[in-house]
Design an enzyme around this catalytic site. Structure first.
Site, mmCIF file in Angstrom:
data_model
loop_
_atom_site.group_PDB
_atom_site.id
_atom_site.type_symbol
_atom_site.label_atom_id
_atom_site.label_comp_id
_atom_site.label_asym_id
_atom_site.label_seq_id
_atom_site.Cartn_x
_atom_site.Cartn_y
_atom_site.Cartn_z
ATOM 1 N N GLU A 287 3.081 -1.936 -4.009
ATOM 2 C CA GLU A 287 1.963 -1.567 -4.878
ATOM 3 C C GLU A 287 2.467 -0.777 -6.089
ATOM 4 O O GLU A 287 3.277 0.143 -5.937
ATOM 5 C CB GLU A 287 0.942 -0.721 -4.113
ATOM 6 C CG GLU A 287 -0.331 -0.511 -4.926
ATOM 7 C CD GLU A 287 -1.373 0.322 -4.178
ATOM 8 O OE1 GLU A 287 -2.561 0.062 -4.335
ATOM 9 O OE2 GLU A 287 -0.978 1.252 -3.447
ATOM 10 N N HIS B 119 -6.288 8.981 5.001
ATOM 11 C CA HIS B 119 -6.374 8.248 3.729
ATOM 12 C C HIS B 119 -5.900 6.802 3.904
ATOM 13 O O HIS B 119 -6.592 5.857 3.508
ATOM 14 C CB HIS B 119 -5.511 8.969 2.695
ATOM 15 C CG HIS B 119 -5.582 8.400 1.309
ATOM 16 N ND1 HIS B 119 -6.338 8.973 0.306
ATOM 17 C CD2 HIS B 119 -4.993 7.312 0.747
ATOM 18 C CE1 HIS B 119 -6.203 8.260 -0.798
ATOM 19 N NE2 HIS B 119 -5.384 7.249 -0.556
ATOM 20 N N GLU B 120 -4.724 6.636 4.504
ATOM 21 C CA GLU B 120 -4.160 5.292 4.630
ATOM 22 C C GLU B 120 -4.945 4.435 5.611
ATOM 23 O O GLU B 120 -5.072 3.217 5.409
ATOM 24 C CB GLU B 120 -2.689 5.377 5.054
ATOM 25 C CG GLU B 120 -1.808 6.202 4.130
ATOM 26 C CD GLU B 120 -1.950 5.834 2.665
ATOM 27 O OE1 GLU B 120 -2.062 4.628 2.350
ATOM 28 O OE2 GLU B 120 -1.943 6.743 1.824
ATOM 29 N N HIS C 92 -7.906 3.018 3.952
ATOM 30 C CA HIS C 92 -7.532 1.876 3.105
ATOM 31 C C HIS C 92 -7.563 0.548 3.862
ATOM 32 O O HIS C 92 -7.662 -0.514 3.239
ATOM 33 C CB HIS C 92 -6.117 2.068 2.556
ATOM 34 C CG HIS C 92 -6.062 2.778 1.245
ATOM 35 N ND1 HIS C 92 -6.855 2.434 0.179
ATOM 36 C CD2 HIS C 92 -5.276 3.806 0.818
ATOM 37 C CE1 HIS C 92 -6.565 3.218 -0.849
ATOM 38 N NE2 HIS C 92 -5.610 4.065 -0.484
ATOM 39 N N ASN D 130 -0.005 -0.710 3.433
ATOM 40 C CA ASN D 130 0.238 -2.099 3.828
ATOM 41 C C ASN D 130 -0.552 -2.422 5.100
ATOM 42 O O ASN D 130 -0.493 -1.686 6.086
ATOM 43 C CB ASN D 130 1.726 -2.319 4.111
ATOM 44 C CG ASN D 130 2.622 -1.687 3.076
ATOM 45 O OD1 ASN D 130 2.577 -2.011 1.911
ATOM 46 N ND2 ASN D 130 3.436 -0.742 3.527
#
EC number: 3.4.11.-
Length: 952
Positions: A192, A362-363, A366, A330
């Site tokens: 990214e 947070h991840e 996502h 990912n």
């Protein structure tokens, strides 16, 4: 999608294509007319590196050909540090064409063949294609001898190879040292926003979602990880193994990931049956257990909250020794910097624990916001990052309430206000074309302002309505791309279905309090309101003037460092208008009153007589408030008489807003300082720390400018005023999260100010630690303080550097490195920089924060700045232009400057970089920040000097 033109960067209104069979729906940016243009006007097109005309001249790819499936094979060699690979891309041709444009960067293309469906059916060999390369756009063109026919599928096979990258992007190498001193190498991806093209030729834009089948060849001493679970492993000649992974769900290229390493893991199973594993270097395996506990809790929370199951069978979280950012989401294989995933109870503080929890939260957010639903283009990256940051608040509050994240979230909003109140800020959705522009979009505005605006919207709509709306958004756009308006429509649609509504307007239900009923019946449309927050930059200032029971409200753009009397002020205010969901409370009741301020001015009537009015209740709104007339005096009087009459968050926001208004010339510094006098009675630790933060800031400003009389008086005032609470602090890890954070903050300040009892205790602990050969467990709350005091002697500094090399804890290494950077000896500071540039003892990933820390040291500020100027070319070899480290290095070594000479020096340096072709948004931010600092000192230094003389 949120810029004033309300369209993508390139014109997408030419046509619209939708294939119901394969469920692909993409706006046609470029059709056969683009080919006609190429045939008619070849002079308008660029030249490939072999001298031929390159058939495409736009930065964005055409959509005449779209990918459906990638079959990717990769074989990295961790000895020769390179890889060979091949891929077969199944594509759908939407418009007849004689070329296919792909992204490719730093890859050696060895062979390309094309097969039609008929070729595949009859097993005919493919036709070899000519490849043209245009590195300026990171694109290759595959030239087709005969036109590809519309609505047919083809397969493109590409053989390629490359070196494992040296930096932190694409498919790169990372190293770590074992306890025995051996250096080991792993290979890891980080794509990214635009680096998948460095690992394999691809359609490297978020709109081109596809499925990926990945095979990785490796040695037996390694393992391979990818997005999906492993299906099988094939043994090959020579002892090599080849892992085959399940085909992924439909996703964008930037989410593809694979790793070859020798890590160990710990695993658990979520309530839904998903296997969750935490991977780390073998010697750091013991630090993975907290991450596993947090990941399982958070995954369960998100599946329940979103009412959508995590769609993969497994979730791997991996601690990478060399990693540029905090983490990368990912799908199914989330990668982290070690300090963002690993937790060592012996050296990790309560702040470290909160950080790890937040980054995991947070991840994992996502996996829904960004992975399941992806923004159409990078100009709307805030849809990914703002939502993930907002969900940190929601998820951590539920899963780890003891971490008390609420007040940290508030502080995060205050932090982005400093950036957003500069004229150099930008709207959420900003034009982003080149890779450098796109990288710059990953900033505080996208992450933090995005989260703060969403929190304000949640408070406006109610938590229930907001939650229903985002669930609708996620379900409607699953495995697809979305833009701003799609989110606002989903939130409005939720109102439409769950309430009595019309035209997208939200009305309340019968259970809502009467004042909220009145508020919601004002027919506020979500999309219309939010356009004022996403399509323009900046933050509003609400000016309140109370006369009796009448409130006169006025809104204007809040500008830090620009005063109302400045000639440019009027022009900077033009065309700025927000729909502000204001809230207020009064001394007369605990009721929260609501109103939408949609015009420049408005008038409200209070229901009863009151001694004060406080706007922006609990700081849920993203705006600053100024009280004209006697408004501030009335609030200060209440704070001094009984501060608990005001909510804790309201006391924090009063302190914040007062000092922000000083920077805008709307409030005098002595008035803001007078407000802090009540702090000796403050019972809320976050409010106390907020007041202390500003006083400490003023100390560092005057210390760096060597204004000795003010610095000494402010030191005396701080130690005198906060002495009772400083003396109460113990040197152990006990109490609530905020008790512990108060201890860390106060003792750090006391020792920095050379408070004798603090220095004595820290020196004693450091000596004991050295005598124990680093085996003594110092309480984590004071570890950084003890190291910093110990680093002031040559023997202590050298011993800390030795321990830095030996430590297996990233949290401890961070504390040691900070302590080393506080030395008053420039030769020691220079040695740290040299070690950071070398990248062995101090990893390159830590160079940017190291330079930032040294620049904050009065003895190191000029040293760090001179180093950046003299080594700019070398820094660009380590970090990409526009990357977070480069922006941090520029800002960290300059934004504290506060003299006209320094401003001129920085300006000349930036102009020289622009002349070399380097132009970054951060340049203007820094220049504006330095100008603001100069102005602040000119106006407020005499006031601060006089206030201190009166106060001590």
């Amino acid at each position: 999608m949120a810029n004033s033109r309300r369209k993508l960067i390139f014109n997408i209104s030419i046509g619209f294509y939708c294939s119901a069979v394969i469920q692909i729906c993409i706006c046609s940016q470029f059709t056969s007319s683009s080919i006609d243009q190429f045939n008619k006007d070849r002079g308008a097109f660029p030249v490939a590196i072999n001298g031929e005309i390159f058939p495409w001249h736009e930065l964005r790819l055409p959509t005449m050909v779209i990918p459906l499936h990638y079959d990717l094979f990769v074989h990295p060699n961790l000895t020769s540090l390179d890889f060979v690979a091949s891929e077969k891309i199944e594509v759908l041709v939407r418009d007849a064409t004689q070329f296919i444009i792909l992204h490719s960067k730093d890859l050696e293309i060895m062979n390309v063949t094309l097969q039609s469906e008929e070729d595949l059916r009859y097993r005919r060999p493919g036709r070899k294609l000519t490849v043209l390369s245009y590195p300026a756009h990171e694109q290759i063109a595959l030239l087709i001898p005969e036109k590809l026919m519309a609505d047919l599928r083809y397969s493109v096979t590409i053989d390629f190879q490359a070196k494992l990258a040296d930096g932190f992007e694409g498919f790169y190498k990372s190293t770590y040292r074992t306890l025995g001193g051996e250096t080991r190498t792993i290979a890891v991806t980080d794509f990214e926003p635009t680096q998948a093209r460095m690992a394999f030729p691809c359609f490297d834009e978020p709109l081109f979602k596809a499925n990926f089948s990945i095979k990785i060849r490796r040695e037996s001493r390694h393992i391979a990880l990818s997005n999906m679970p492993k299906v099988k492993t094939i043994e090959l000649e020579g002892g090599l193994l080849e892992d085959h992974f399940e085909t992924t769900v439909k996703m964008s290229t930037y989410l593809v990931a694979y790793i070859v390493c020798d890590f160990n893991s710990v695993s658990g199973t979520a309530s839904s049956g998903v296997k969750v594993s935490i991977h780390a270097a073998p010697d750091k395996w013991s630090q993975t257990h907290y991450a596993l506990e947090a990941s399982l809790k958070l995954l369960d929370f998100y599946e329940n909250y979103f009412d959508i199951h995590y769609p993969l069978a497994k979730l791997d979280l991996v601690a990478i020794p060399d990693f540029e950012s905090g983490a990368m989401e990912n799908w199914g294989l989330v990668t982290y910097r070690e300090t963002s995933l690993l937790f060592d109870p012996k050296t990790s503080s309560t702040s470290d624990k909160l950080w790890v929890t937040r980054v995991i939260a947070h991840e994992l957010a996502h996996q829904w916001f960004g992975n399941l639903v992806t923004m159409e283009w990078w100009n709307d990256i805030w849809l990914n990052e703002g939502f993930a940051t907002y969900m940190e608040l929601i998820s951590v509050n539920v899963t780890y309430p003891e971490l008390q994240f609420d007040d940290d979230f508030l502080d995060m909003c205050f932090e982005v206000i400093k950036r957003d109140s500069l004229n150099s800020s930008h709207p959420f959705s900003n034009q982003a074309e080149t890779s450098t522009h796109i990288k710059e979009m990953f900033d505080a505005v996208s992450y933090k302002k995005g989260a703060c605006i969403l929190n304000m919207l949640k408070d406006f709509l109610s938590e229930e309505k907001f939650k229903k709306g985002i669930i609708r958004y996620l379900k409607k756009f699953s495995y697809r791309n979305a833009k701003n308006d799609d989110l606002w429509s989903s939130l409005s649609d939720d109102c439409l279905e769950s309430d009595s509504t019309s035209g997208g307007f939200c009305y309340s239900d019968s259970k809502t309090a009467s004042n909220t009923l009145t508020f919601l019946r004002e027919n506020v449309e979500v999309k219309q309101m939010m356009a004022t927050w996403t399509l323009q930059k900046g933050i509003p200032l609400v000016v309140v003037n109370r006369e009796g029971r009448s409130l006169r409200l006025q809104q204007e753009r809040f500008l830090n460092g620009v005063f109302k009397e400045d000639p440019e002020w009027g022009a900077l205010q033009e065309r700025y208008l927000w729909h502000i969901p204001v809230t207020y409370s009064t001394s007369s009741s605990n009721a929260i009153h609501r109103h939408i301020l949609k015009s420049k001015t408005d008038t409200l009537d209070l229901p009863e007589k009151t001694s004060w009015v406080k706007f922006n209740v609990d700081s849920n709104g993203y705006y600053i408030v100024h009280y004209e007339g006697r408004g501030w005096d009335q609030l200060i009087t209440q704070l001094n008489q009984n501060h608990t009459f005001l909510r804790p968050k309201d006391r924090i926001s009063l302190i914040h807003d007062a000092f922000q208004l000083v920077s805008a010339g709307r409030l005098t510094l002595d008035k803001a300082l007078d407000l802090t006098r009540y702090l000796q009675h403050e019972t809320s630790i976050p409010a106390l720390l907020k007041g202390l933060e500003y006083l400490e800031l003023f100390y560092h400003i005057t210390e760096r400018r060597n204004v000795s009389d003010v610095t000494e008086n402010l030191k005396h005032y701080l130690l005198q005023y906060f002495k009772p609470v400083i003396d109460m602090q113990s040197w152990c890890d006990e109490g609530s999260v905020w008790d512990r954070r108060l201890r860390s903050a106060l003792l750090k300040l006391a020792c920095y100010l050379n408070h004798a009892p603090c220095i004595q205790k820290a020196t004693e602990l450091f000596s004991q630690w050295m005598e124990s050969s680093g085996k003594l467990n110092i309480p984590t709350d004071v570890l950084k303080i003890v190291y910093s005091v110990g680093a002031q002697t040559t023997a202590g500094w050298n011993y800390l550097l030795e321990q830095y090399e030996l430590s297996l804890s990233g949290a401890e290494k961070n504390k040691i490195l900070y302590a080393l950077s506080t030395s008053k000896h420039q030769e020691k500071l220079m040695k740290l920089i040299e070690l950071g540039m070398e990248g062995k003892v101090i990893k390159t990933q830590d160079l940017a924060p190291l330079l930032h820390a040294i620049a904050r040291n009065p003895k190191g500020q000029q040293l760090a700045w001179n180093f950046v100027k003299e080594n700019w070319i070398h820094l660009l070899k380590k970090f990409e232009l526009g990357s977070f480290p480069i922006r941090m290095i520029i800002s960290g070594t300059t934004s504290h400057f506060s003299s006209k000479d320094e401003l001129q020096e920085v300006k000349l340096f930036f102009e020289s970089l622009k002349a070399q072709g380097s132009h970054l948004e951060i340049f203007q931010i820094v220049l504006e920040t330095i100008s603001k600092n100069i102005k602040w000192l000119e106006k407020n230094l005499p006031i601060l000097r006089n206030w201190l003389l009166i106060s001590i």
